[in-house]
Design a protein around this motif. Structure first.
Motif, PDB file in Angstrom:
ATOM      1  N   ASP A 171       0.836  -1.098  -0.267  1.00  0.00           N
ATOM      2  CA  ASP A 171      -0.129   0.024  -0.095  1.00  0.00           C
ATOM      3  C   ASP A 171       0.895   1.320  -0.083  1.00  0.00           C
ATOM      4  OD1 ASP A 171      -2.394  -1.452  -0.119  1.00  0.00           O
ATOM      5  OD2 ASP A 171      -2.818  -1.352   2.117  1.00  0.00           O
ATOM      6  N   ARG A 172       1.937   1.271   0.769  1.00  0.00           N
ATOM      7  CA  ARG A 172       2.748   2.398   0.816  1.00  0.00           C
ATOM      8  C   ARG A 172       3.572   2.489  -0.568  1.00  0.00           C
ATOM      9  NH1 ARG A 172       4.488   0.017   5.704  1.00  0.00           N
ATOM     10  NH2 ARG A 172       6.515  -0.306   4.679  1.00  0.00           N
ATOM     11  N   HIS A 173       4.083   1.439  -0.789  1.00  0.00           N
ATOM     12  CA  HIS A 173       4.630   1.472  -2.424  1.00  0.00           C
ATOM     13  C   HIS A 173       3.798   2.198  -3.465  1.00  0.00           C
ATOM     14  CE1 HIS A 173       7.508  -1.680  -0.847  1.00  0.00           C
ATOM     15  NE2 HIS A 173       7.738  -0.890  -0.055  1.00  0.00           N
ATOM     16  N   ARG A 174       2.524   1.777  -3.373  1.00  0.00           N
ATOM     17  CA  ARG A 174       1.659   2.198  -4.375  1.00  0.00           C
ATOM     18  C   ARG A 174       1.364   3.675  -4.025  1.00  0.00           C
ATOM     19  NH1 ARG A 174      -3.345   3.116  -3.661  1.00  0.00           N
ATOM     20  NH2 ARG A 174      -3.511   1.894  -1.497  1.00  0.00           N
ATOM     21  N   LEU A 175       0.992   3.909  -3.020  1.00  0.00           N
ATOM     22  CA  LEU A 175       0.826   5.694  -2.524  1.00  0.00           C
ATOM     23  C   LEU A 175       2.135   6.524  -2.917  1.00  0.00           C
ATOM     24  CD1 LEU A 175      -0.825   5.459   0.850  1.00  0.00           C
ATOM     25  CD2 LEU A 175      -1.843   6.121  -1.409  1.00  0.00           C
ATOM     26  N   ILE A 176       3.353   5.953  -2.689  1.00  0.00           N
ATOM     27  CA  ILE A 176       4.424   6.689  -3.146  1.00  0.00           C
ATOM     28  C   ILE A 176       4.569   6.754  -4.584  1.00  0.00           C
ATOM     29  CG2 ILE A 176       7.036   6.773  -3.174  1.00  0.00           C
ATOM     30  CD1 ILE A 176       6.896   4.977  -0.477  1.00  0.00           C
TER      31      ILE A 176
END
Length: 260
Positions: free
Chosen positions: A5-10
């Motif tokens: 999820d964090r990687h997608r948001l970044i």
């Protein structure tokens, strides 16, 4: 929030802006700096983004696209330690008695701070730098005439033609660098840089390493016109090879471990 999820948001964020600092991502994701740095390392490892000094930038072809220039006040606070290290390396090129041009921009401003009390002659179109040198400097100062353009903080007279000032070196920042040359989005900056480039023997570009992953609308100067690029130690091998193949001298300022 999971790693995915964090990687997608970044990566989604980097589609909207070319660079995000560690601090930006801490606030955006609500996680620790250590977690952000692990995410950056992973995204760099899998080719989703590019790790640069102080944060992360969109990888080539990852949607960074042609972007607008950041406001001066916003750009001033990005990669500050890298900019200071670059400015120190640039100041070492300046000898007492030199006549130089120092262009507008946050990295060039850092250079001006270091030269304020040196025995040099400086021409600048930077409103913030001119104000600082006028109040705190002892160097000989020539300020571009004309109107104040509050963004991007330069003084310029479009009807005046080329300045009479001639310099041994023109120190200039840039929004981006590619194999085509220096890149800018702001049309006034593009015009002024091109004009000032005719008033110098050598052009020295001050650009932290994230600038080599930023694309902008206008090609201002070809790499063949650039003598030296001073950057930080986040410079990628492929970018270094591209500059060297164009005959550009590279000076790498050691900014590692200085914060940010």
């Amino acid at each position: 929030m999971s790693d995915a999820d964090r990687h997608r948001l970044i990566t989604d964020l980097l589609k909207e802006q070319p660079f995000a600092s560690v601090r930006d991502l801490q606030e955006y994701l609500g996680v620790s700096a250590a977690t952000v740095r692990r995410d950056i390392d992973k995204l760099h490892e899998i080719g989703k983004a590019r790790k640069v000094y102080g944060g992360i930038s969109a990888s080539e072809g990852a949607g960074a696209g042609r972007i607008a220039a950041r406001p001066y006040n916003e750009n001033r606070d990005i990669a500050v330690e890298a900019k200071r290290a670059i400015a120190e390396a640039a100041a070492a090129l300046v000898r007492d008695g030199d006549s130089i041009i120092v262009h507008a921009g946050s990295t060039c401003f850092q250079l001006g701070l270091l030269l304020a009390r040196r025995n040099v002659r400086i021409y600048t179109n930077s409103m913030p730098l001119a104000a600082h040198l006028g109040e705190h400097g002892t160097c000989q100062l020539t300020v571009a005439g004309g109107e104040l353009y509050r963004e991007p903080r330069i003084i310029h007279d479009p009807s005046a033609g080329l300045p009479s000032f001639f310099a041994s070196r023109f120190f200039v920042g840039t929004q981006g660098i590619s194999s085509e040359g220096l890149l800018e989005s702001h049309p006034l900056l593009s015009k002024v840089i091109a004009e000032l480039s005719t008033r110098t023997d050598e052009i020295v570009v001050l650009a932290d390493s994230r600038k080599l992953s930023i694309q902008a609308r206008h090609i201002v100067l070809p790499l063949s016109r650039i003598g030296t690029v001073i950057t930080d130690d986040g410079l990628a091998d492929a970018d270094a090879k591209m500059l060297e193949n164009a005959g550009v001298t590279i000076i790498v300022a050691n900014a590692s471990g200085q914060g940010g």
